[in-house]
Design a protein around this motif. Structure first.
Motif, PDB file in Angstrom:
ATOM      1  N   LEU A 225       0.826  -1.200   0.000  1.00 30.77           N
ATOM      2  CA  LEU A 225       0.000   0.000   0.000  1.00 30.77           C
ATOM      3  C   LEU A 225       0.863   1.254   0.000  1.00 30.77           C
ATOM      4  O   LEU A 225       1.786   1.395   0.819  1.00 30.77           O
ATOM      5  CB  LEU A 225      -0.912   0.010   1.228  1.00 30.77           C
ATOM      6  N   GLY A 226       0.554   2.168  -0.908  1.00 34.90           N
ATOM      7  CA  GLY A 226       1.249   3.435  -0.985  1.00 34.90           C
ATOM      8  C   GLY A 226       2.361   3.428  -2.014  1.00 34.90           C
ATOM      9  O   GLY A 226       2.675   2.405  -2.622  1.00 34.90           O
ATOM     10  N   ASN A 227       2.965   4.591  -2.196  1.00 31.98           N
ATOM     11  CA  ASN A 227       4.047   4.757  -3.167  1.00 31.98           C
ATOM     12  C   ASN A 227       5.354   4.264  -2.557  1.00 31.98           C
ATOM     13  O   ASN A 227       6.240   5.049  -2.205  1.00 31.98           O
ATOM     14  CB  ASN A 227       4.143   6.218  -3.592  1.00 31.98           C
ATOM     15  N   VAL A 228       5.438   2.941  -2.398  1.00 34.08           N
ATOM     16  CA  VAL A 228       6.622   2.305  -1.834  1.00 34.08           C
ATOM     17  C   VAL A 228       7.225   1.377  -2.892  1.00 34.08           C
ATOM     18  O   VAL A 228       6.518   0.886  -3.782  1.00 34.08           O
ATOM     19  CB  VAL A 228       6.305   1.513  -0.553  1.00 34.08           C
ATOM     20  N   THR A 229       8.510   1.131  -2.781  1.00 34.01           N
ATOM     21  CA  THR A 229       9.205   0.277  -3.736  1.00 34.01           C
ATOM     22  C   THR A 229       9.522  -1.070  -3.105  1.00 34.01           C
ATOM     23  O   THR A 229      10.017  -1.136  -1.967  1.00 34.01           O
ATOM     24  CB  THR A 229      10.521   0.939  -4.190  1.00 34.01           C
ATOM     25  N   ILE A 230       9.230  -2.136  -3.840  1.00 31.69           N
ATOM     26  CA  ILE A 230       9.684  -3.473  -3.473  1.00 31.69           C
ATOM     27  C   ILE A 230      10.953  -3.723  -4.270  1.00 31.69           C
ATOM     28  O   ILE A 230      10.917  -3.797  -5.503  1.00 31.69           O
ATOM     29  CB  ILE A 230       8.627  -4.546  -3.785  1.00 31.69           C
ATOM     30  N   MET A 233      14.417  -8.642  -6.795  1.00 26.80           N
ATOM     31  CA  MET A 233      14.680 -10.004  -6.333  1.00 26.80           C
ATOM     32  C   MET A 233      14.228 -10.240  -4.887  1.00 26.80           C
ATOM     33  O   MET A 233      14.762 -11.112  -4.191  1.00 26.80           O
ATOM     34  CB  MET A 233      16.168 -10.355  -6.449  1.00 26.80           C
ATOM     35  N   SER A 234      13.228  -9.487  -4.430  1.00 27.87           N
ATOM     36  CA  SER A 234      12.708  -9.696  -3.087  1.00 27.87           C
ATOM     37  C   SER A 234      11.384 -10.444  -3.133  1.00 27.87           C
ATOM     38  O   SER A 234      10.777 -10.630  -4.192  1.00 27.87           O
ATOM     39  CB  SER A 234      12.552  -8.360  -2.350  1.00 27.87           C
ATOM     40  N   LYS A 235      10.955 -10.868  -1.954  1.00 27.06           N
ATOM     41  CA  LYS A 235       9.726 -11.653  -1.842  1.00 27.06           C
ATOM     42  C   LYS A 235       8.872 -11.088  -0.723  1.00 27.06           C
ATOM     43  O   LYS A 235       9.366 -10.803   0.367  1.00 27.06           O
ATOM     44  CB  LYS A 235      10.069 -13.115  -1.567  1.00 27.06           C
ATOM     45  N   VAL A 236       7.579 -10.932  -1.006  1.00 25.66           N
ATOM     46  CA  VAL A 236       6.608 -10.532   0.003  1.00 25.66           C
ATOM     47  C   VAL A 236       5.821 -11.783   0.373  1.00 25.66           C
ATOM     48  O   VAL A 236       5.136 -12.370  -0.468  1.00 25.66           O
ATOM     49  CB  VAL A 236       5.665  -9.433  -0.525  1.00 25.66           C
ATOM     50  N   ALA A 237       5.928 -12.199   1.623  1.00 22.38           N
ATOM     51  CA  ALA A 237       5.295 -13.443   2.055  1.00 22.38           C
ATOM     52  C   ALA A 237       3.774 -13.322   2.035  1.00 22.38           C
ATOM     53  O   ALA A 237       3.210 -12.228   2.173  1.00 22.38           O
ATOM     54  CB  ALA A 237       5.776 -13.813   3.453  1.00 22.38           C
ATOM     55  N   ALA A 238       3.120 -14.455   1.893  1.00 23.41           N
ATOM     56  CA  ALA A 238       1.661 -14.498   1.839  1.00 23.41           C
ATOM     57  C   ALA A 238       1.050 -13.832   3.067  1.00 23.41           C
ATOM     58  O   ALA A 238       1.517 -14.020   4.197  1.00 23.41           O
ATOM     59  CB  ALA A 238       1.192 -15.947   1.740  1.00 23.41           C
ATOM     60  N   GLY A 239       0.017 -13.036   2.820  1.00 21.24           N
ATOM     61  CA  GLY A 239      -0.720 -12.411   3.896  1.00 21.24           C
ATOM     62  C   GLY A 239      -0.078 -11.195   4.516  1.00 21.24           C
ATOM     63  O   GLY A 239      -0.631 -10.603   5.447  1.00 21.24           O
ATOM     64  N   PRO A 247      13.921  -3.506   0.846  1.00 23.98           N
ATOM     65  CA  PRO A 247      15.221  -3.539   0.166  1.00 23.98           C
ATOM     66  C   PRO A 247      15.282  -4.669  -0.860  1.00 23.98           C
ATOM     67  O   PRO A 247      14.474  -5.602  -0.826  1.00 23.98           O
ATOM     68  CB  PRO A 247      16.215  -3.790   1.307  1.00 23.98           C
ATOM     69  N   PRO A 248      16.250  -4.628  -1.761  1.00 21.81           N
ATOM     70  CA  PRO A 248      16.460  -5.751  -2.678  1.00 21.81           C
ATOM     71  C   PRO A 248      16.917  -7.001  -1.934  1.00 21.81           C
ATOM     72  O   PRO A 248      17.454  -6.931  -0.823  1.00 21.81           O
ATOM     73  CB  PRO A 248      17.573  -5.249  -3.619  1.00 21.81           C
ATOM     74  N   TRP A 262      17.494 -12.616   4.277  1.00 21.01           N
ATOM     75  CA  TRP A 262      18.231 -12.035   3.152  1.00 21.01           C
ATOM     76  C   TRP A 262      18.593 -13.128   2.176  1.00 21.01           C
ATOM     77  O   TRP A 262      18.889 -14.265   2.577  1.00 21.01           O
ATOM     78  CB  TRP A 262      19.490 -11.309   3.642  1.00 21.01           C
ATOM     79  N   HIS A 263      18.557 -12.819   0.865  1.00 27.00           N
ATOM     80  CA  HIS A 263      18.791 -13.810  -0.178  1.00 27.00           C
ATOM     81  C   HIS A 263      20.164 -13.627  -0.805  1.00 27.00           C
ATOM     82  O   HIS A 263      20.740 -12.530  -0.775  1.00 27.00           O
ATOM     83  CB  HIS A 263      17.776 -13.675  -1.332  1.00 27.00           C
TER      84      HIS A 263
END
Length: 277
Positions: A225-230, A233-239, A247-248, A262-263
């Motif tokens: 939500l909002g003007n934010v950057t993902i 090569m990152s992952k947003v977990a379910a839910g 961050p990357p 961290w990956h």
């Protein structure tokens, strides 16, 4: 091993062969798959015949999308002609379609052929129709772009504003419950699962929606939500609910989302499709 598992195992053996298709080579594969399915399931012939008669991938996609999305009182042939006009006059649109077909085939274990994605995957169809609506909007045809975006939401499920910018190699898996806001930017090689919202935080105006970098996977039910950057090569977990910059090369999880892992820099979550934290 059941039949579907066997088919998928053979596909994985030949995975590298799915990379680097041109529009023509993808079209030839889809025609072959159409003809094979017509022999196997003649009950589908009315649906498949227009695809078999198409002269290009652009016409094949235009005919199928118009059949799926037309409304009562709208000439399905004229709608198909409109879609074909956009696809033929803006080559970047069907080029992105090829990359999206490859993404569906490579990343989704339920995808048994390119035609299967084109014919049946609501998320794939919604993204292709969005690409057409986006181009119509850029061409100044605001009303028809808005109408098409609304038809996509009513018929297929995903609610994608026609102004949203979406890159190539995109997988919108299932598509149910997906919302993508007006100023969202999704870069190349991103995977979005069901019930994801890329939205605003209120009634603010201007640039107010998320920016998703390349290689990101957004898990089922996540909200950004909002003007934010993902970061790339990152992952947003379910839910999860993301309200701040990510961050990357990391996984974020929780409400509100925080970095939990961290990956390696070479890891691309959108391709591995691993939803585990």
């Amino acid at each position: 091993m059941d039949q579907t598992s066997g088919i998928r195992a053979n596909m994985l053996v030949n995975l590298q062969k799915t990379d680097g298709h041109t529009r023509q080579s993808m079209f030839e594969i889809c025609v072959s798959e159409v003809n094979q399915l017509r022999r196997q399931e003649p009950i589908l012939n009315t649906v498949l015949a227009p695809l078999a008669q198409a002269s290009s991938l652009e016409w094949m996609l235009a005919r199928h999308l118009s059949a799926v999305l037309h409304a009562t009182g709208v000439d399905v042939s004229a709608l198909g002609d409109l879609f074909a006009e956009i696809l033929h006059s803006h080559p970047s649109v069907p080029n992105a379609t090829v990359a999206d077909l490859q993404a569906a085939y490579n990343r989704d274990p339920a995808c048994t052929s390119y035609l299967h994605a084109l014919l049946n995957f609501k998320g794939f169809q919604a993204v292709q129709a969005h690409r057409i609506a986006h181009q119509l909007l850029k061409d100044g045809r605001t009303d028809i772009a808005g109408w098409l975006a609304n038809r996509v939401s009513l018929v297929l499920g995903p609610d994608i504003h026609p102004a949203a910018s979406i890159g190539r190699g995109i997988l919108v898996d299932h598509g149910a419950g997906v919302v993508i806001g007006e100023t969202t930017v999704i870069n190349d090689n991103v995977s979005v699962m069901q019930n994801v919202t890329l939205g605003g935080t209120g009634n603010e105006i201007g640039d107010r929606h998320p920016k998703i970098a390349q290689g990101v996977m957004i898990g089922a039910g996540a909200k950004v939500l909002g003007n934010v950057t993902i970061g790339a090569m990152s992952k947003v977990a379910a839910g999860s609910v993301v309200l701040k910059e990510v961050p990357p090369n990391c996984t974020v999880a929780g409400v509100p989302a925080k970095v939990v892992r961290w990956h390696d820099a070479a890891q691309m979550p959108s391709h591995s499709m691993d939803q585990q934290i």
